[in-house]
Design a protein around this motif. Structure first.
Motif, PDB file in Angstrom:
ATOM      1  N   LEU A  72       0.923  -1.296   0.122  1.00 47.68           N
ATOM      2  CA  LEU A  72      -0.300  -0.041   0.409  1.00 47.68           C
ATOM      3  C   LEU A  72       0.868   1.160  -0.406  1.00 47.68           C
ATOM      4  CD1 LEU A  72      -3.087  -0.745   2.900  1.00 47.68           C
ATOM      5  CD2 LEU A  72      -2.806  -1.322   0.267  1.00 47.68           C
ATOM      6  N   GLY A  73       0.551   2.286  -1.041  1.00 47.26           N
ATOM      7  CA  GLY A  73       1.786   3.471  -0.912  1.00 47.26           C
ATOM      8  C   GLY A  73       1.594   4.066   0.495  1.00 47.26           C
ATOM      9  N   ALA A  74       0.608   3.687   1.398  1.00 46.85           N
ATOM     10  CA  ALA A  74       0.987   4.559   2.840  1.00 46.85           C
ATOM     11  C   ALA A  74       1.771   3.669   3.480  1.00 46.85           C
ATOM     12  CB  ALA A  74      -0.191   4.353   4.143  1.00 46.85           C
ATOM     13  N   PHE A  75       2.437   2.301   3.423  1.00 47.90           N
ATOM     14  CA  PHE A  75       3.127   1.635   4.174  1.00 47.90           C
ATOM     15  C   PHE A  75       4.391   1.896   3.882  1.00 47.90           C
ATOM     16  CE2 PHE A  75       0.379  -2.089   4.742  1.00 47.90           C
ATOM     17  CZ  PHE A  75      -0.229  -1.641   5.528  1.00 47.90           C
ATOM     18  N   ILE A  76       4.993   1.851   2.484  1.00 48.56           N
ATOM     19  CA  ILE A  76       6.004   2.297   1.238  1.00 48.56           C
ATOM     20  C   ILE A  76       5.698   4.449   2.181  1.00 48.56           C
ATOM     21  CG2 ILE A  76       6.855   3.170  -1.183  1.00 48.56           C
ATOM     22  CD1 ILE A  76       4.427   1.071  -1.891  1.00 48.56           C
ATOM     23  N   ALA A  77       5.197   5.338   2.055  1.00 45.41           N
ATOM     24  CA  ALA A  77       5.880   5.886   2.771  1.00 45.41           C
ATOM     25  C   ALA A  77       6.365   6.485   3.611  1.00 45.41           C
ATOM     26  CB  ALA A  77       4.191   7.471   1.343  1.00 45.41           C
ATOM     27  N   GLY A  78       5.168   5.715   4.398  1.00 45.15           N
ATOM     28  CA  GLY A  78       5.905   5.665   5.576  1.00 45.15           C
ATOM     29  C   GLY A  78       7.140   5.038   6.529  1.00 45.15           C
ATOM     30  N   PHE A  79       7.882   4.220   5.726  1.00 41.38           N
ATOM     31  CA  PHE A  79       8.691   3.882   5.693  1.00 41.38           C
ATOM     32  C   PHE A  79       9.703   4.101   5.338  1.00 41.38           C
ATOM     33  CE2 PHE A  79      12.476   1.420   3.653  1.00 41.38           C
ATOM     34  CZ  PHE A  79      12.384   1.058   4.931  1.00 41.38           C
ATOM     35  N   ASN A  80       9.767   5.109   3.671  1.00 39.46           N
ATOM     36  CA  ASN A  80      10.602   6.032   3.848  1.00 39.46           C
ATOM     37  C   ASN A  80      11.265   7.357   4.064  1.00 39.46           C
ATOM     38  OD1 ASN A  80      11.781   4.314   1.303  1.00 39.46           O
ATOM     39  ND2 ASN A  80       9.598   4.737   0.239  1.00 39.46           N
ATOM     40  N   GLU A  81      10.088   7.552   5.585  1.00 37.06           N
ATOM     41  CA  GLU A  81       9.830   8.672   5.921  1.00 37.06           C
ATOM     42  C   GLU A  81      10.212   8.512   7.026  1.00 37.06           C
ATOM     43  OE1 GLU A  81       6.108  10.940   4.769  1.00 37.06           O
ATOM     44  OE2 GLU A  81       6.680  10.634   2.962  1.00 37.06           O
ATOM     45  N   VAL A  82       9.670   7.778   8.450  1.00 37.28           N
ATOM     46  CA  VAL A  82       9.905   7.376   9.456  1.00 37.28           C
ATOM     47  C   VAL A  82      10.129   6.250  10.568  1.00 37.28           C
ATOM     48  CG1 VAL A  82       8.257   9.353  10.105  1.00 37.28           C
ATOM     49  CG2 VAL A  82       7.362   7.254   9.947  1.00 37.28           C
ATOM     50  N   ILE A  83       9.211   5.089   9.739  1.00 35.52           N
ATOM     51  CA  ILE A  83      10.188   3.939  10.432  1.00 35.52           C
ATOM     52  C   ILE A  83      12.205   3.351  10.109  1.00 35.52           C
ATOM     53  CG2 ILE A  83       9.894   1.079   9.567  1.00 35.52           C
ATOM     54  CD1 ILE A  83       7.029   2.936  10.967  1.00 35.52           C
ATOM     55  N   ARG A  84      12.433   3.053  11.449  1.00 29.27           N
ATOM     56  CA  ARG A  84      13.637   2.275  10.608  1.00 29.27           C
ATOM     57  C   ARG A  84      14.119   1.514   9.957  1.00 29.27           C
ATOM     58  NH1 ARG A  84      13.821  -0.666  16.313  1.00 29.27           N
ATOM     59  NH2 ARG A  84      11.580   0.333  16.969  1.00 29.27           N
ATOM     60  N   PRO A  85      15.203   1.735   9.293  1.00 28.16           N
ATOM     61  CA  PRO A  85      15.368   1.484   7.741  1.00 28.16           C
ATOM     62  C   PRO A  85      15.743  -0.196   7.785  1.00 28.16           C
ATOM     63  CG  PRO A  85      17.079   3.077   8.258  1.00 28.16           C
ATOM     64  CD  PRO A  85      16.062   2.605   9.248  1.00 28.16           C
ATOM     65  N   VAL A  86      14.970  -1.099   8.414  1.00 30.37           N
ATOM     66  CA  VAL A  86      15.516  -2.304   9.130  1.00 30.37           C
ATOM     67  C   VAL A  86      14.222  -2.975   8.339  1.00 30.37           C
ATOM     68  CG1 VAL A  86      16.317  -4.069  10.114  1.00 30.37           C
ATOM     69  CG2 VAL A  86      17.383  -2.068  11.431  1.00 30.37           C
ATOM     70  N   ILE A  87      14.696  -4.370   7.619  1.00 31.05           N
ATOM     71  CA  ILE A  87      13.565  -4.558   7.146  1.00 31.05           C
ATOM     72  C   ILE A  87      14.087  -6.254   6.925  1.00 31.05           C
ATOM     73  CG2 ILE A  87      12.559  -5.243   4.766  1.00 31.05           C
ATOM     74  CD1 ILE A  87      12.897  -2.983   3.613  1.00 31.05           C
ATOM     75  N   ALA A  88      13.317  -7.564   7.217  1.00 34.65           N
ATOM     76  CA  ALA A  88      13.056  -8.576   7.459  1.00 34.65           C
ATOM     77  C   ALA A  88      12.300  -9.134   6.718  1.00 34.65           C
ATOM     78  CB  ALA A  88      12.690  -9.005   9.061  1.00 34.65           C
ATOM     79  N   ILE A  89      12.878 -10.131   6.008  1.00 33.53           N
ATOM     80  CA  ILE A  89      12.463 -10.887   4.355  1.00 33.53           C
ATOM     81  C   ILE A  89      11.986 -12.232   5.397  1.00 33.53           C
ATOM     82  CG2 ILE A  89      12.775  -8.989   3.152  1.00 33.53           C
ATOM     83  CD1 ILE A  89      15.185 -10.480   1.889  1.00 33.53           C
ATOM     84  N   ASP A  90      11.293 -13.086   4.150  1.00 36.71           N
ATOM     85  CA  ASP A  90      10.774 -14.478   4.746  1.00 36.71           C
ATOM     86  C   ASP A  90       9.674 -14.721   3.867  1.00 36.71           C
ATOM     87  OD1 ASP A  90      11.743 -16.675   4.989  1.00 36.71           O
ATOM     88  OD2 ASP A  90      11.253 -16.328   7.513  1.00 36.71           O
ATOM     89  N   ALA A  91       9.646 -16.213   3.848  1.00 32.91           N
ATOM     90  CA  ALA A  91       8.584 -16.750   2.769  1.00 32.91           C
ATOM     91  C   ALA A  91       8.047 -17.622   3.596  1.00 32.91           C
ATOM     92  CB  ALA A  91       9.456 -17.579   1.352  1.00 32.91           C
ATOM     93  N   THR A  92       7.295 -17.915   3.213  1.00 30.75           N
ATOM     94  CA  THR A  92       6.484 -18.947   3.856  1.00 30.75           C
ATOM     95  C   THR A  92       5.400 -19.887   2.876  1.00 30.75           C
ATOM     96  OG1 THR A  92       4.435 -19.682   5.947  1.00 30.75           O
ATOM     97  CG2 THR A  92       3.748 -17.307   4.719  1.00 30.75           C
ATOM     98  N   HIS A  93       4.977 -21.095   2.957  1.00 33.78           N
ATOM     99  CA  HIS A  93       4.550 -22.302   2.166  1.00 33.78           C
ATOM    100  C   HIS A  93       3.361 -21.924   1.748  1.00 33.78           C
ATOM    101  CE1 HIS A  93       8.289 -23.652   0.542  1.00 33.78           C
ATOM    102  NE2 HIS A  93       8.876 -23.512   2.249  1.00 33.78           N
ATOM    103  N   LEU A  94       2.177 -22.022   1.139  1.00 39.10           N
ATOM    104  CA  LEU A  94       1.289 -21.821   1.009  1.00 39.10           C
ATOM    105  C   LEU A  94       0.368 -23.375   0.900  1.00 39.10           C
ATOM    106  CD1 LEU A  94       0.261 -18.627  -0.593  1.00 39.10           C
ATOM    107  CD2 LEU A  94       0.839 -19.219   1.967  1.00 39.10           C
ATOM    108  N   LYS A  95      -0.875 -23.851   2.670  1.00 41.37           N
ATOM    109  CA  LYS A  95      -0.391 -25.586   2.076  1.00 41.37           C
ATOM    110  C   LYS A  95      -2.643 -24.575   1.445  1.00 41.37           C
ATOM    111  CE  LYS A  95       1.784 -25.993   4.673  1.00 41.37           C
ATOM    112  NZ  LYS A  95       3.430 -27.298   4.223  1.00 41.37           N
TER     113      LYS A  95
END
Length: 109
Positions: free
Chosen positions: A3-26
């Protein structure tokens, strides 16, 4: 998807640490859910982006990470936490060579 709000929030106020992972769908369709998330100032989960892929492989992670890089204003100041899946590592070295990378302590144990 993000969502645009998530992107804007990350770029403006959220600390720039991103955790990435995946989960298998059953479900009937199978596949994997690729996720990028952060923590906000209250230590709550801040969803940044997610995507669906058929398999967790270098090709799917490269696609997901390239989409993520397109919305990050300053990728050089980002720290990305990941598990040691070879697909993620392959995508990280290609798409985010200038970002700081770290392995998740939970997955190291």
């Amino acid at each position: 998807m993000s969502l645009g709000a998530f992107i804007a929030g990350f770029n403006e106020v959220i600390r720039p640490v991103i955790a990435i992972d995946a989960t298998h769908l059953k479900a009937k369709t199978k596949g994997v859910l690729l996720v990028a998330a952060c923590k906000d100032g209250n230590e709550m989960i801040y969803p940044l982006a997610f995507g669906f892929a058929n398999f967790e492989c270098t090709e799917s992670w490269t696609w997901f990470l390239s989409q993520l890089r397109n919305v990050i204003v300053d990728p050089k100041r980002v720290m990305i936490i990941l598990d040691r899946h070879t697909g993620i590592i392959g995508g990280m070295t290609e798409i985010f060579p200038d970002a700081t990378h770290g392995f998740c302590a939970y997955h190291l144990v």
